[in-house]
Every structure is written in C-alpha cells, then in structure tokens.
Design a protein around this motif. Sequence first.
Motif, PDB file in Angstrom:
ATOM      1  N   GLY A 117       0.751  -1.268   0.030  1.00 18.42           N
ATOM      2  CA  GLY A 117      -0.045  -0.085   0.059  1.00 18.42           C
ATOM      3  C   GLY A 117       0.802   1.412  -0.139  1.00 18.42           C
ATOM      4  N   VAL A 118       2.055   1.440  -0.144  1.00 17.33           N
ATOM      5  CA  VAL A 118       3.043   2.287   0.037  1.00 17.33           C
ATOM      6  C   VAL A 118       3.464   2.595  -1.524  1.00 17.33           C
ATOM      7  N   ALA A 119       3.054   3.634  -1.813  1.00 16.58           N
ATOM      8  CA  ALA A 119       3.479   3.898  -3.476  1.00 16.58           C
ATOM      9  C   ALA A 119       4.604   4.076  -3.537  1.00 16.58           C
ATOM     10  N   TYR A 120       5.403   3.594  -4.381  1.00 11.69           N
ATOM     11  CA  TYR A 120       6.708   3.587  -4.932  1.00 11.69           C
ATOM     12  C   TYR A 120       7.590   3.171  -3.788  1.00 11.69           C
ATOM     13  N   SER A 121       7.332   2.384  -3.114  1.00 13.05           N
ATOM     14  CA  SER A 121       8.286   1.893  -2.110  1.00 13.05           C
ATOM     15  C   SER A 121       9.130   0.912  -2.765  1.00 13.05           C
ATOM     16  N   ASP A 122      10.544   0.709  -2.099  1.00  9.01           N
ATOM     17  CA  ASP A 122      11.347  -0.151  -2.934  1.00  9.01           C
ATOM     18  C   ASP A 122      10.925  -1.749  -2.533  1.00  9.01           C
ATOM     19  N   TYR A 123      11.281  -2.453  -3.638  1.00  9.45           N
ATOM     20  CA  TYR A 123      10.793  -3.872  -3.671  1.00  9.45           C
ATOM     21  C   TYR A 123      11.928  -4.609  -3.886  1.00  9.45           C
ATOM     22  N   THR A 124      13.111  -4.016  -4.109  1.00  7.55           N
ATOM     23  CA  THR A 124      14.447  -4.773  -4.446  1.00  7.55           C
ATOM     24  C   THR A 124      15.363  -5.446  -3.439  1.00  7.55           C
ATOM     25  N   GLY A 125      14.986  -4.831  -2.243  1.00  7.85           N
ATOM     26  CA  GLY A 125      15.831  -5.302  -1.000  1.00  7.85           C
ATOM     27  C   GLY A 125      16.991  -4.583  -0.821  1.00  7.85           C
ATOM     28  N   TYR A 126      17.083  -3.295  -1.338  1.00  5.60           N
ATOM     29  CA  TYR A 126      18.576  -2.576  -1.327  1.00  5.60           C
ATOM     30  C   TYR A 126      18.419  -2.122   0.174  1.00  5.60           C
ATOM     31  N   ALA A 127      19.642  -2.358   0.742  1.00  5.54           N
ATOM     32  CA  ALA A 127      20.153  -2.122   2.003  1.00  5.54           C
ATOM     33  C   ALA A 127      21.461  -1.128   2.281  1.00  5.54           C
ATOM     34  N   PRO A 128      21.738   0.050   2.609  1.00  6.11           N
ATOM     35  CA  PRO A 128      22.720   0.875   2.732  1.00  6.11           C
ATOM     36  C   PRO A 128      24.040  -0.024   3.374  1.00  6.11           C
ATOM     37  N   LYS A 129      25.229   0.227   2.752  1.00 11.28           N
ATOM     38  CA  LYS A 129      26.435  -0.509   3.468  1.00 11.28           C
ATOM     39  C   LYS A 129      26.846   0.434   4.779  1.00 11.28           C
ATOM     40  N   ASN A 130      26.402   1.736   4.704  1.00 14.36           N
ATOM     41  CA  ASN A 130      26.915   2.393   6.001  1.00 14.36           C
ATOM     42  C   ASN A 130      25.959   2.696   7.039  1.00 14.36           C
TER      43      ASN A 130
END
Length: 598
Positions: free
Chosen positions: A277-290
């Motif tokens: 339900g969250v428009a444009y939410s990331d679905y690729t599993g990106y996670a920052p390294k820092n």
Amino acid sequence: MSWARCPSRDHRGHHDDEGFQDVLRGRGTRGRSGREPHALPHPQVGHPRASEGGAPCLPPPSVPPTAHRRRRAMKPEFERPSNDVDLGAIALNRAVSRRDFLTAAAAGGAALLLSGVPASAVVASRASAAPRDSVVLLWNKAFLDGVRESKLGPPMVARALAIAHTCIYDAWAAYDHRAVGTRLSGSLRRPPDERKLSNRVQAISFAAYRAAADLFPRSTATIFDPLMASLGFDGADISRDTSTPPGIGNVAAKAVLEDRHADGSNQLGDALGGSPGVAYSDYTGYAPKNDPMDVRVPFDPTSVRDPNSWQPLRYVDGSGNVVTPSFVGAQWPRVATFAVAPGSLRSASGPARFGTGGYITQARDLLDLSADLTDEQKVIAEYWADGPHSELPPGHWNLFAQFVSRRDHHGAQSHGIERDVKLLFALTNAIADAGCCAWDNKRTFDSVRPITAIRTLFHGQVVRAWAGPYQGTKMIDGATWFPYQPRSFPTPPFPEYSSGHSNFSAAGAEVLRRFTGSDRFGASTVLRAGSSRIEPGLVPSSDLTLSWATFSDAANQAGISRRYGGIHFEQGDLDARATGRMAARDVWRKAESLWEGG
C-alpha cells in the motif's frame, strides 16, 4: 527523418564527434574544477519540421551564463492571461513565485520569473501580459501544482509528468490526420469533420484529468476538479464512447495508465517485496552499506564501513521531525523507459574509488569551491535546488517550456495546442528517460556523497571551507564540513553518481533546442538582496540577476549548481550532462516518429 550530424566540441572546446561516448567507455568528461565548462557536445540538432538533410548544424553556445548586480529592487507587475485559471496559488500585487511567468513585449526580449529561493526574492521588470495560453499549458500548470502538493521524489515526478503529457498526446493524436498514439496507435482517429478545436480541448482535458487524478490523487479536489469545472467539463463523466471527446480522453488515458501501473515503479504499492500500500516503495531489497550519519552530533568515522558507498543522513526536517530517509527510487533501474534501452547509458567506469588520487582530488576540489563561494554562486546553488514543496528539477524544465510557448506565441488555437502537445510530450519523456539513466547509475555504483567523503578523508585535519551560515570562510576540522544547503535538507536521499539535476537539465535543454531549431533562450530572473534561505538577510548583498542566453547555458548552470551546493562531484555532474543529451536524442527520434505517423 534523419538529422544533420554536427562536429561537436567536448567540454574543453576540442572538436570530438565521439564525445558523447566517452562516459560509456569509462573515460568520463572532466573539466577544470570550479569553472563553468563549455557546453557538452550536441549530437544532432534541428527543427522539428526540417527537411531531410536540411537540419541546421548549430555550434555549441559561446555565451556563458551571466549575473548582473542591481542596486534598486524592481516591483513585479503582471497580469493573468484571460483564460488562465486561478488555482488558488497567487494573488496579484503579492510576492511572486516561480510558477508565474512574464513575457517581455519589446524586440522579442523576455524576463522569466522562476526561483529556488523564497517567492519574495523574485522580481521582474515591467512586461506585457502573456498571450492566451492553450489548454495544454493550463493542465501543465495544474500538474506542477500537483507536484508541489505531493511528496514525490525526483524520478517519480519525472515519470508522472511524462505519463500525464503522454495521456494528453494520445488524446490529441485522435484528432490529428497523421499522428499515432503510444498505446492504441491510430485506432482512435476521428474523421476530418470532428477535428475541431472544441473537441481537441475537451478530449485533452478528460485525458489530463484522468492522469492527474491517478498520479496526484491528493490534489484532485483542490486543483483538478476546479480546473475541469472552470473549463465547463464534468470530471465524473467516465464515458468510454470513442465517438465523443470525453470518451476519447478517457480511453486514451486508461490505456496509458494501465500500462504504466505495471512499469516497475510500484506506483500502486502492490509489488511483491515492497511495503504493501505504500506508493513507490522499494521492492528490490536495497540496504545501505553504511550506518546513518546523524548531522546533529559530531561525526563518527566508524559509521562509514565503505567510503565508496552512499550513507543515509539523519536530521531534523522542515516540519521539525527527526528523519532518516532511505534511498528514494532504489527500484528505478527496473522502471520501463520511453525510448532509451535500459542500462544502455550506464557508465563503464563509474565514479572515482576510495584510495585513488581521483577520489582525493574530487574532494579537495569541492572544498576549494566551498571556501571561495561568491554571492552569485550561492544564489545559483539555491535557485536550482528545487527541493521539497517545489516542482523539483524535472518540473523546472516544464516551466521553461511554458516560457518558450509564450515567447514564441503558440497561443490557444489548434496550431498552438499542437505545438504545446508535442513540446511537452517530447520534453517530459526525455527528462523521465534521463532520470532512469541517472538512477541506473546511482543504484549500480551506490556512490558516496560529498558530505561523507569529505568528513571521512579530512576528519581531524584542518581544512579551509565555508564554515556555515553567517560564518564565511574559515579553517575548520574536516569532520564538521557541511554543504551549502539548509540544515533541514542537507543532501538528497540517494547516491551521488550520476547527477539527476544534470541529466534532467541536459535532456530538457536538448529537446527545447531541437524543438525550436535554436539554442536561443533569452530568459532571466532577479533575486532580491538578502533573499537566501540559507543566509537570509546577507545573501545576496544586492539584487542579482541570473540570465541564460541559451538553453545549454541554463542546463550547464543547473549542473554546476550542485557542485556549488556541495551535493555532487565534478565527474557526477559532467558525465550526467552527456548522458542526459543522449537520452534526449533517443526520445526525440521516437516522439517525432509518432507524431509523423509511426
């Protein structure tokens, strides 16, 4: 149709027909730090109606952006066009904002009111009222108001504006004798006796309304319903009867919107792996390294595990909330493009890497810029910032398109509608594809922003830099360096390479140049003394005018503004200028083929 190939110049002024390919081969496009580079090479230029082999070959612009100081402020005087719908934004005789335009009457001159600083900062010389605007410009202005009321990020805005103007184009194409739509080709074409101005206006309005309500739903009641009512149309009419203008508009928009709901952007918030339900939410599993950097407290070097990679920031936003924004648009490499092949404009080498001389040099160059910022450079950084509650960088070029429409007297009749439809259709799709290119590089290289790189390299060392609002240039600990940005929005929440501003602006300039057949722009804006949001009351010390002789001048200034503001390194700016123009070239060819019959 083909275009004349021009021997181009690279950023150093050398002729180089292959200059546009440098970034893809890993060589990049570098200039001297802190100086406005020459315009990047232009691949092919000409007028939309130029004949085969007859497209003019235009040299790169030689007139740099200028800034002229004025001691006496000028009060704005302006009138609204007779059919300009008041969307509740501006009252006459009040301070003006960037959405208001003036076109000068004398000798084709023009003054453009656009500003990245507060509305009270913008003034303009006396000018005549704009000619009657077409229905396309009315809807374009409404879309931009929708952007301002939304909380969308730059690539989402670029996509939304492209979709909205594609819906308009497809509805208009049904009443043209040659053009074909993007989704339904020529199947909606109406017979010659129905190709009337009134039918075009109505079909365009229904298509625009459907798109606007879908893309900017929170503005439907406040902006789009009132505009439809003022035009005499009922937005509740959902007819699919394609023998009527409302049916044409509704069907054309439906085909485009249904296609784009599955384009990889996750507009509906229904993608597997995203936040439901969250428009444009990331679905690729990106996670920052820092780990996040909290700019409210002293810098912690241990938060930077990988000095090549983007680091989220924690700060107090303009509403007083402590926020830690995630990577906006992390899924954007998966978003469908209009013309550019996905990944085709990805850099072969990417940005400089930690441990190399280039990494240190780019940081030192930015420190030098920071230390020597002039009032003009500070104003440029703020003018082009296009941060929260503005039309954002993609929408800025829609404003320039409105200016060109009025400057060139497109008008509200059928011919003017045709020109506005084509201009904004090509422009917005070029900017959207350029945004996909920028975000493809951002996700691929996940590159570090200057605030992290400089603090990491120089913590515990004394450096010469801008020391903060009203502090001027001082010797400071590198760990305390801060870009020339508001504390409430220190750096946009996504990786550095490559610059979205530079991609968007180069693409916009290229389309405007191709459409008009000339790089001539001739626009300016005046910023009042003390109007800065970062150093109010101090910057600029006197009224300052930014002017652009050419579209390329404006695009180049937009690019370097992010270096003045401490947001981008030089390579991230210059490489993006090249790829933005390349994206525009591909989009222009496809757009032209569609309106010429496919």
